[in-house]
Write a protein that holds these residues in place. Structure first.
Motif, PDB file in Angstrom:
ATOM      1  N   UNK A  98       0.826  -1.214   0.000  1.00 38.81           N
ATOM      2  CA  UNK A  98       0.000   0.000   0.000  1.00 38.81           C
ATOM      3  C   UNK A  98       0.859   1.264   0.000  1.00 38.81           C
ATOM      4  N   UNK A  99       2.010   1.225   0.660  1.00 34.86           N
ATOM      5  CA  UNK A  99       2.911   2.385   0.616  1.00 34.86           C
ATOM      6  C   UNK A  99       3.418   2.628  -0.801  1.00 34.86           C
ATOM      7  N   UNK A 100       3.568   1.555  -1.563  1.00 34.20           N
ATOM      8  CA  UNK A 100       4.051   1.688  -2.935  1.00 34.20           C
ATOM      9  C   UNK A 100       2.948   2.116  -3.896  1.00 34.20           C
ATOM     10  N   UNK A 101       1.754   1.534  -3.735  1.00 34.82           N
ATOM     11  CA  UNK A 101       0.663   1.798  -4.675  1.00 34.82           C
ATOM     12  C   UNK A 101      -0.170   3.021  -4.301  1.00 34.82           C
ATOM     13  N   UNK A 102      -0.194   3.378  -3.014  1.00 39.87           N
ATOM     14  CA  UNK A 102      -1.047   4.457  -2.507  1.00 39.87           C
ATOM     15  C   UNK A 102      -2.492   4.304  -2.992  1.00 39.87           C
ATOM     16  N   UNK A 103      -3.134   3.144  -2.760  1.00 42.21           N
ATOM     17  CA  UNK A 103      -4.509   2.968  -3.238  1.00 42.21           C
ATOM     18  C   UNK A 103      -5.478   3.910  -2.537  1.00 42.21           C
ATOM     19  N   UNK A 118      -3.591  -3.256  10.392  1.00 42.28           N
ATOM     20  CA  UNK A 118      -3.171  -2.015  11.039  1.00 42.28           C
ATOM     21  C   UNK A 118      -2.193  -1.179  10.211  1.00 42.28           C
ATOM     22  N   UNK A 119      -1.189  -1.790   9.516  1.00 41.85           N
ATOM     23  CA  UNK A 119      -0.295  -0.955   8.702  1.00 41.85           C
ATOM     24  C   UNK A 119      -1.025  -0.199   7.593  1.00 41.85           C
ATOM     25  N   UNK A 124      -3.792   5.722   6.695  1.00 34.82           N
ATOM     26  CA  UNK A 124      -5.077   6.414   6.485  1.00 34.82           C
ATOM     27  C   UNK A 124      -5.738   5.999   5.172  1.00 34.82           C
ATOM     28  N   UNK A 125      -5.546   4.741   4.819  1.00 36.92           N
ATOM     29  CA  UNK A 125      -6.221   4.175   3.655  1.00 36.92           C
ATOM     30  C   UNK A 125      -7.436   3.409   4.160  1.00 36.92           C
ATOM     31  N   UNK A 142     -11.176   3.559  10.231  1.00 36.04           N
ATOM     32  CA  UNK A 142     -10.888   3.297   8.833  1.00 36.04           C
ATOM     33  C   UNK A 142     -11.175   1.901   8.353  1.00 36.04           C
ATOM     34  N   UNK A 143     -11.700   1.020   9.233  1.00 39.59           N
ATOM     35  CA  UNK A 143     -12.051  -0.345   8.844  1.00 39.59           C
ATOM     36  C   UNK A 143     -13.573  -0.470   8.868  1.00 39.59           C
TER      37      UNK A 143
END
Length: 321
Positions: A98-103, A118-119, A124-125, A142-143
């Motif tokens: 997710x840090x790489x793709x920033x979905x 949790x990561x 904040x995704x 956020x879930x």
């Protein structure tokens, strides 16, 4: 012409009073230069991309998963988003991905431990999770959980059996250990109905290491079983095959009901009774969680419609089609 003006036009930024002839000049120049917007640059500037990451469980791909994938792809496209599916394996670092793709959001079709969720949440995704485990369900931080009606599937099967006059039930397990959790959830629904009606607990047919055998089914029927609730239609078709080999008439001596409403079930003799998922409802609930998190809404938000449908066909006997 300033760089800012060009950027506003190419990104169609709202609230800018740029004359139409200026916009046309920018677009014409961009077309002449073969300009294509950089998704990576836009994601970096906005802090997110237009991707929705779909985390898919490592289970056999069946009609429910395929149908849901089709609907989610269409729904994301209508919301200006793009769906990217990924199989989930033990040890996957979804936070790093997710840090790489920033979905823009993550849709999870598998129960994940909190340390894997949790990561993503810390970035904040928003996460929309179709979860089997109601005990871990939460709709905060956020879930956003959309519970899978696992036990309800078994309840619907057992209730259909009882309505057809079948009071001694068995449950046929899938021959794949990856499906054990889902199978146990559906079995719990069958067991709950039996106990509520003071009926014997269902006998168990098959195992995660082997399919239902002719001898096993014959033994069940000799023990008084009159109805089999199968994990899905594939297992139910295996039960019909075993019944035919054992000389057990369906539905005269044994009723059978599956789950998924696959085409092969409608071609079986007798036609297979089954429970199906309303994938439109499930997709709408997942997408509602996603779009709400992104501060937008999706047309056709789901009401209280049921996620399950009963198809009472000939293999159910009395009450069957």
């Amino acid at each position: 012409m300033s760089t800012a003006t060009v950027s506003y036009v190419l990104n169609d930024k709202p609230g800018q009073s740029i004359p139409e002839h200026t916009r046309e000049r920018v677009r014409a120049a961009a077309a002449e230069l073969g300009y294509v917007r950089s998704g990576a640059a836009r994601a970096l500037a906005r802090g997110r991309s237009d991707l929705v990451l779909l985390v898919v469980p490592d289970v056999p791909v069946g009609p429910v998963l395929v149908g849901l994938l089709e609907r989610l792809t269409t729904a994301c496209s209508r919301a200006g988003l793009h769906l990217l599916a990924k199989l989930s394996f033990a040890g996957d670092d979804l936070g790093a991905l997710c840090r790489e793709l920033l979905p823009a959001a993550v849709i999870v079709l598998v129960d994940l431990d909190p340390e894997r969720i949790d990561p993503i949440r810390e970035l904040r995704i928003p996460v929309a999770r179709w979860t089997v485990s109601h005990s871990s369900a939460r709709d905060a931080d956020g879930v956003h959980d959309v519970p899978v009606p696992t036990a309800a599937v078994g309840r619907a099967q057992a209730e259909a059996m009882v309505a057809a006059g079948r009071q001694r039930l068995a449950y046929a397990l899938p021959a794949d250990p990856r499906l054990t959790g889902l199978a146990e959830g559906r079995l719990s629904g069958v067991t709950a109905v039996c106990r509520e009606l003071a009926l014997p607990d269902p006998l168990i047919l098959g195992s995660p290491s082997g399919a239902v055998s002719t001898a096993e089914l014959r033994s069940c029927v000799e023990a008084g079983v009159t109805g089999v609730c199968a994990y899905n239609d594939d297992v139910a078709l295996a039960v019909l095959t075993a019944a035919r080999a054992a000389g057990i008439e369906v539905p005269a001596r044994l009723a059978v009901i599956g789950v998924d409403d696959i085409p092969a079930g409608r071609l079986a003799q007798p036609e297979l009774a089954t429970i199906s998922f309303d994938l439109d409802v499930i997709c709408a609930r997942l997408m509602l969680a996603v779009t709400k998190s992104l501060g937008s809404t999706l047309a056709g938000a789901p009401g209280p419609a049921s996620e399950l449908r009963l198809h009472p066909r000939a293999s159910l006997g009395d009450g069957g089609g």
